[in-house]
Design a protein around this motif. Sequence first.
Motif, mmCIF file in Angstrom:
data_model
loop_
_atom_site.group_PDB
_atom_site.id
_atom_site.type_symbol
_atom_site.label_atom_id
_atom_site.label_comp_id
_atom_site.label_asym_id
_atom_site.label_seq_id
_atom_site.Cartn_x
_atom_site.Cartn_y
_atom_site.Cartn_z
ATOM 1 N N ILE A 113 -0.238 -0.456 -2.891
ATOM 2 C CA ILE A 113 -0.003 -1.875 -2.803
ATOM 3 C C ILE A 113 -0.219 -2.319 -4.367
ATOM 4 C CG2 ILE A 113 -0.666 -3.986 -2.242
ATOM 5 C CD1 ILE A 113 0.309 -2.499 0.007
ATOM 6 N N MET A 145 -5.085 -9.430 -1.781
ATOM 7 C CA MET A 145 -5.018 -8.135 -1.607
ATOM 8 C C MET A 145 -5.641 -7.207 -2.469
ATOM 9 S SD MET A 145 -1.359 -7.785 0.223
ATOM 10 C CE MET A 145 -0.847 -8.387 1.831
ATOM 11 N N TYR A 201 -4.749 -3.003 6.820
ATOM 12 C CA TYR A 201 -3.984 -2.104 5.920
ATOM 13 C C TYR A 201 -3.838 -0.921 6.662
ATOM 14 C CZ TYR A 201 -3.113 1.258 2.195
ATOM 15 O OH TYR A 201 -2.326 2.428 1.212
ATOM 16 N N ASN A 202 -5.155 -0.352 7.224
ATOM 17 C CA ASN A 202 -5.012 1.129 8.235
ATOM 18 C C ASN A 202 -4.014 0.995 9.384
ATOM 19 O OD1 ASN A 202 -6.899 2.333 6.446
ATOM 20 N ND2 ASN A 202 -8.342 1.617 7.600
ATOM 21 N N TYR A 228 -9.248 -6.914 5.514
ATOM 22 C CA TYR A 228 -7.896 -6.354 4.690
ATOM 23 C C TYR A 228 -7.738 -4.950 4.992
ATOM 24 C CZ TYR A 228 -4.974 -4.478 0.931
ATOM 25 O OH TYR A 228 -4.107 -3.699 0.139
ATOM 26 N N ILE A 265 0.112 -0.774 6.968
ATOM 27 C CA ILE A 265 0.521 0.181 5.711
ATOM 28 C C ILE A 265 0.302 1.638 5.929
ATOM 29 C CG2 ILE A 265 0.601 0.199 3.257
ATOM 30 C CD1 ILE A 265 1.686 -2.415 4.075
ATOM 31 N N ASN A 266 -0.808 1.966 6.024
ATOM 32 C CA ASN A 266 -1.073 3.252 6.279
ATOM 33 C C ASN A 266 -0.277 4.165 7.393
ATOM 34 O OD1 ASN A 266 -2.786 5.471 5.031
ATOM 35 N ND2 ASN A 266 -4.086 5.421 6.881
#
Length: 599
Positions: free
Chosen positions: A136, A130, A101-102, A97, A105-106
């Motif tokens: 988030i 998540m 995410y990196n 995850y 989203i990041n």
Amino acid sequence: MHRLKQSFNDLKMRNKFLIIYFITVLVPILISNTVFFSQMTTNFIEQKREDTELITEQTSEEFKQLIDQAIGLSTSLYLDVRLYEFFNYEYPNLVEYVQEYNAVINQYRKTVPLYNAIEDIRFYTTNPSMLYAGGIHQLATTGEAQDWYNQLNATSLPTLIERKDEAGVQLAIYRPLDYFTLYTDFQNIVNINLNPRAVNNVLNNAAVQGNIYLLNDKQDILFSTNGQETEDQTVFVADEYDRDTYHVSEHIFRDDYLQGWSVVTVVDESIYTKELFESARFIILISIMNFILPGLLIVYISKSFHTRLINILDHTKKIAKKNFAEYPHVKSKDEIGQLANQINRMTRKINQLFNEVFKANLEKKDLELREKEAQLSALQSQINPHFLFNALETIRMRSLIKNEDETAAIIENMAGIFRNSLAWGRNWVTVNDEVRLIHAFLEIQAYRFGDKLKYRINVEEDLFNFEIPNLAFLPFVENASIHGVEPLKANGKITVNITKTAMGLRFVVEDNGVGIAESTLTTIISQMENQEEMGNQIGIQNAYYRLKLYYKDRFRFKIESEEGIGTTVTIDLPAQDSILEPYLKKIDKQTFTEEQNND
């Protein structure tokens, strides 16, 4: 009326300027200032109102640009398939995850500082695998989140929602991520929070002498430039403002996501009145200066005009006494300065015309003197020239009767040359006449030297009627024959070429004679240019001087020679008439008339 006009003309220039000042400046200023201040008051207030309307429009446009930034970013997220893959995947462990995410989203959260309108990006999801952190959040349809969740109305379009709390008003864009129908395992929503500071900067940066309010569709005051008033009054009521005292400007948004929202500007018009009174004091001060300074300036200008005109008048009196010196005090560009320039131009023109006439008279007299000398020389060398010409013609006829054709031809050539020498007054002849004379001379020389001399004459047909000075070319052909070919023992050759050029006409005579030594050639050229005596080269010197006299610097002359090889003379004449040609042709006409009378 005539007496009044004469009295005005008799006044000094300073008094005339003062009268003109009182009639055309002082009285009109008093009247115009009164009218101007009244009209300026009306125009000033109208202009301020127009400025307020423009500021309201500009503020509305800048606020809409902030909203458009958030809408644009929400659209980019809405169409990014990576987000759908990220939010609709059940992660088996935390490590996987964090990696995703990196990677997804990041990257978006790092771009937030690039948008001055955006404070933060958040994502809401029902995916239980998540980690609800780092932007988030778990999507809850009840409780606090229910208010904004219910306002989405199951639409895919971005929705602008405002929230009020102790910190103030927060504007945010909410949008469901439902573009790709393959990813429907979980419900996902993107939330973009607008930066309240950016909204306040839009309102506070407006250069308006009043307050600006941002209202929603319920007329609630969300933001304003008067924070204290916003705390005391949360709803804007336009009827509370007297329209005789306040100017209210309103811009209503027509966009779907801002439907019913508006920007309102309220200005107290008493501020404009205070500015006008402050301006009035300045206008009075300016009016006083307009009374005093022009009077002093008129006195100074009138004195300047009087002095300069007197100086010019004195200078014209000097010109009347034939003193053609230029007026030395020409520095200004006004009418008086232009008058002085024109007087100087007239003075220069008089000088120029005087010099040209004087120079033309000198040249005319010099030419007449040389013609008189030539006439005297011809008279001294002639012994009844018509008797000699008639005797030659009698000998030629008897030679023809006795079938001595060669002797008759030579005598005819000699008669032609002698006939031309009698016409010493003709200054201009055609190329055809000059070539006929050259042919006669070379025929005589060929008769004298037999096979020792051969010649060739080439002339372009277009040049036969080209007018040139009389005997302009023959002296150079004579010089080639006597000084070039005659010393040879055999195989002498003279070539004459007359061709057309861009300049006009080119004459070239070339011989294969003994040539001229370099030092001698340098001396000959120097003597010709400096008009020094040339001894036995007097013929070509006279021809060169006549060309110089007729054409000034508009003809070209060149001599090239090499010992044992030969000599070449090149002359380029212009097509246009020489400076003295009209005068010389007039003399030719008189001479031709005299010759006919003598014959």
